[in-house]
Design a protein around this motif. Structure first.
Motif, PDB file in Angstrom:
ATOM      1  N   GLY A 130      -5.055   1.018   4.252  1.00 53.64           N
ATOM      2  CA  GLY A 130      -3.820   0.936   4.974  1.00 53.64           C
ATOM      3  C   GLY A 130      -2.613   0.810   3.841  1.00 53.64           C
ATOM      4  N   ILE A 131      -1.065   0.623   4.598  1.00 53.76           N
ATOM      5  CA  ILE A 131      -0.468   0.863   3.628  1.00 53.76           C
ATOM      6  C   ILE A 131       0.385  -0.725   4.265  1.00 53.76           C
ATOM      7  N   LEU A 132       0.727  -1.634   3.393  1.00 53.14           N
ATOM      8  CA  LEU A 132       1.814  -2.217   4.095  1.00 53.14           C
ATOM      9  C   LEU A 132       3.325  -1.867   4.601  1.00 53.14           C
ATOM     10  N   CYS A 133       3.805  -2.674   4.580  1.00 50.63           N
ATOM     11  CA  CYS A 133       5.200  -1.861   5.031  1.00 50.63           C
ATOM     12  C   CYS A 133       6.096  -2.762   6.403  1.00 50.63           C
ATOM     13  N   GLU A 134       7.166  -3.408   5.668  1.00 48.75           N
ATOM     14  CA  GLU A 134       8.351  -4.048   5.980  1.00 48.75           C
ATOM     15  C   GLU A 134       8.206  -4.450   7.833  1.00 48.75           C
TER      16      GLU A 134
ATOM     17  N   PHE B 297      10.078  -4.498   9.748  1.00 49.76           N
ATOM     18  CA  PHE B 297      11.472  -3.259  11.105  1.00 49.76           C
ATOM     19  C   PHE B 297      11.139  -2.143  10.147  1.00 49.76           C
ATOM     20  N   ALA B 298      10.227  -0.942  10.074  1.00 49.68           N
ATOM     21  CA  ALA B 298      10.165  -0.811   8.956  1.00 49.68           C
ATOM     22  C   ALA B 298      10.623   1.433  10.010  1.00 49.68           C
ATOM     23  N   TYR B 299      11.504   2.375   8.982  1.00 51.50           N
ATOM     24  CA  TYR B 299      11.787   3.194   9.338  1.00 51.50           C
ATOM     25  C   TYR B 299      11.273   4.113  10.415  1.00 51.50           C
ATOM     26  N   MET B 300      11.304   4.386  11.034  1.00 54.50           N
ATOM     27  CA  MET B 300      10.327   5.190  12.087  1.00 54.50           C
ATOM     28  C   MET B 300       9.365   6.174  11.778  1.00 54.50           C
ATOM     29  N   ASN B 301      10.151   7.197  11.089  1.00 54.26           N
ATOM     30  CA  ASN B 301       9.973   8.709  10.582  1.00 54.26           C
ATOM     31  C   ASN B 301       8.827   8.139   9.577  1.00 54.26           C
ATOM     32  N   ALA B 302       8.841   6.909   8.573  1.00 51.34           N
ATOM     33  CA  ALA B 302       7.546   6.799   8.048  1.00 51.34           C
ATOM     34  C   ALA B 302       6.741   6.106   7.878  1.00 51.34           C
ATOM     35  N   ILE B 303       6.578   5.025   9.933  1.00 54.54           N
ATOM     36  CA  ILE B 303       5.136   5.031   9.970  1.00 54.54           C
ATOM     37  C   ILE B 303       4.868   6.326  10.877  1.00 54.54           C
ATOM     38  N   GLN B 304       5.643   7.059  11.533  1.00 51.61           N
ATOM     39  CA  GLN B 304       5.063   8.227  12.084  1.00 51.61           C
ATOM     40  C   GLN B 304       4.565   9.163  10.925  1.00 51.61           C
ATOM     41  N   THR B 305       4.722   9.347  10.050  1.00 55.17           N
ATOM     42  CA  THR B 305       4.727  10.202   8.471  1.00 55.17           C
ATOM     43  C   THR B 305       2.423   9.069   8.012  1.00 55.17           C
ATOM     44  N   ALA B 306       2.976   8.398   8.716  1.00 54.30           N
ATOM     45  CA  ALA B 306       1.443   7.619   7.774  1.00 54.30           C
ATOM     46  C   ALA B 306       0.218   7.918   9.507  1.00 54.30           C
ATOM     47  N   ALA B 307       0.965   7.491  10.702  1.00 53.45           N
ATOM     48  CA  ALA B 307      -0.249   8.298  11.747  1.00 53.45           C
ATOM     49  C   ALA B 307      -0.780   9.335  11.285  1.00 53.45           C
ATOM     50  N   PRO B 308      -0.845  10.504  11.232  1.00 57.75           N
ATOM     51  CA  PRO B 308      -2.030  11.892  11.650  1.00 57.75           C
ATOM     52  C   PRO B 308      -2.716  11.336  10.289  1.00 57.75           C
TER      53      PRO B 308
ATOM     54  N   VAL C 256       0.140  -2.006   8.287  1.00 57.19           N
ATOM     55  CA  VAL C 256       0.242  -3.741   8.920  1.00 57.19           C
ATOM     56  C   VAL C 256       1.229  -3.605   8.658  1.00 57.19           C
ATOM     57  N   PRO C 257       1.821  -4.732   9.596  1.00 56.25           N
ATOM     58  CA  PRO C 257       3.569  -5.273   8.853  1.00 56.25           C
ATOM     59  C   PRO C 257       3.615  -6.860   7.936  1.00 56.25           C
ATOM     60  N   VAL C 258       4.469  -6.499   7.554  1.00 62.26           N
ATOM     61  CA  VAL C 258       5.166  -7.835   6.733  1.00 62.26           C
ATOM     62  C   VAL C 258       5.939  -8.459   6.782  1.00 62.26           C
ATOM     63  N   ARG C 259       6.294  -9.446   7.662  1.00 57.58           N
ATOM     64  CA  ARG C 259       7.191 -10.402   7.947  1.00 57.58           C
ATOM     65  C   ARG C 259       9.007  -9.938   6.352  1.00 57.58           C
TER      66      ARG C 259
ATOM     67  N   SER D 208     -11.944  -5.800  10.311  1.00 58.35           N
ATOM     68  CA  SER D 208     -12.633  -5.806  10.874  1.00 58.35           C
ATOM     69  C   SER D 208     -11.872  -3.832  11.497  1.00 58.35           C
ATOM     70  N   LYS D 209     -10.106  -4.037  10.250  1.00 59.67           N
ATOM     71  CA  LYS D 209      -9.108  -2.709  11.257  1.00 59.67           C
ATOM     72  C   LYS D 209      -9.406  -1.780   9.419  1.00 59.67           C
ATOM     73  N   GLY D 210     -10.009  -1.956   8.146  1.00 59.12           N
ATOM     74  CA  GLY D 210     -10.417  -1.353   7.692  1.00 59.12           C
ATOM     75  C   GLY D 210     -10.069  -2.139   6.263  1.00 59.12           C
ATOM     76  N   LYS D 211     -10.151  -1.183   5.330  1.00 65.54           N
ATOM     77  CA  LYS D 211      -9.910  -2.028   3.787  1.00 65.54           C
ATOM     78  C   LYS D 211      -8.748  -2.552   3.395  1.00 65.54           C
ATOM     79  N   ARG D 212      -8.363  -3.433   2.047  1.00 66.94           N
ATOM     80  CA  ARG D 212      -7.017  -3.729   1.815  1.00 66.94           C
ATOM     81  C   ARG D 212      -6.737  -2.981   1.794  1.00 66.94           C
ATOM     82  N   PRO D 213      -5.091  -2.908   1.970  1.00 65.32           N
ATOM     83  CA  PRO D 213      -3.945  -2.347   1.672  1.00 65.32           C
ATOM     84  C   PRO D 213      -4.334  -1.944   0.258  1.00 65.32           C
ATOM     85  N   HIS D 214      -4.319  -0.483  -0.450  1.00 67.91           N
ATOM     86  CA  HIS D 214      -3.204   0.125  -1.047  1.00 67.91           C
ATOM     87  C   HIS D 214      -1.798   0.678  -1.481  1.00 67.91           C
ATOM     88  N   LEU D 215      -1.264   0.414  -0.619  1.00 68.08           N
ATOM     89  CA  LEU D 215      -0.054   1.513  -0.271  1.00 68.08           C
ATOM     90  C   LEU D 215       0.640   0.283   0.142  1.00 68.08           C
TER      91      LEU D 215
END
Length: 152
Positions: free
Chosen positions: A90-94, A96-107, A113-116, A140-147
């Motif tokens: 997993g990866i934590l992100c704000e 409202f994050a930069y969409m290219n960053a989210i799309q880079t992690a998608a593949p 996981v968003p954080v307020r 149930s969605k994966g292990k705790r994030p390290h990023l």
């Protein structure tokens, strides 16, 4: 500034010409550019880094390229057909994050996981804040994030 076609300078860290620049270079990038940015970083941006030889740099083609290389280096590709859910990274992100960053992690199929946030960035506590997200982690969605991806 005029860049000559060929330069008589033999030192590759100082040689700036089209004949050299248009060739396949070293893996770390064009030597004069790498040398200049490394020296500038060490002397002006981070002069007090305490470890041997100071900070190091990596040249990329931009923020998305650099982030993609970082994600590739620090995560494994997860496949729903092949891997256990407990192995999904997993990866934590704000929120409202930069969409290219989210799309880079998608593949890589990372659990994003968003954080307020507020005007100062991620909320450390409170509903949807970092503490809340980690205390109530849904395995149930994966292990705790390290990023973590955040804009500083």
């Amino acid at each position: 500034m005029t860049v000559p076609h060929a330069s008589q300078i033999t030192n590759p860290l100082q040689k700036i010409d089209l004949t050299t620049a248009l060739q396949y270079g070293t893996a770390q990038g064009y030597p004069p550019l790498y040398s200049f940015i490394r020296q500038f970083t060490r002397e002006n941006l981070h002069p007090n880094v305490p470890y041997l030889n100071g900070p190091e740099i990596i040249l990329t083609n931009g923020s998305t390229d650099g982030f993609g290389k970082t994600i590739e280096c620090l995560s494994n590709i997860w496949s729903e057909a092949r891997d256990w859910i407990r192995e999904r990274e997993g990866i934590l992100c704000e929120e409202f994050a930069y969409m290219n960053a989210i799309q880079t992690a998608a593949p890589r199929r990372l659990n994003v996981v968003p954080v307020r946030i507020d005007l100062e960035g991620m909320l450390p506590s409170g509903p949807g804040g970092l503490e809340d997200v980690l205390k109530n982690w849904d395995e149930s969605k994966g292990k705790r994030p390290h990023l973590m991806y955040t804009v500083t």
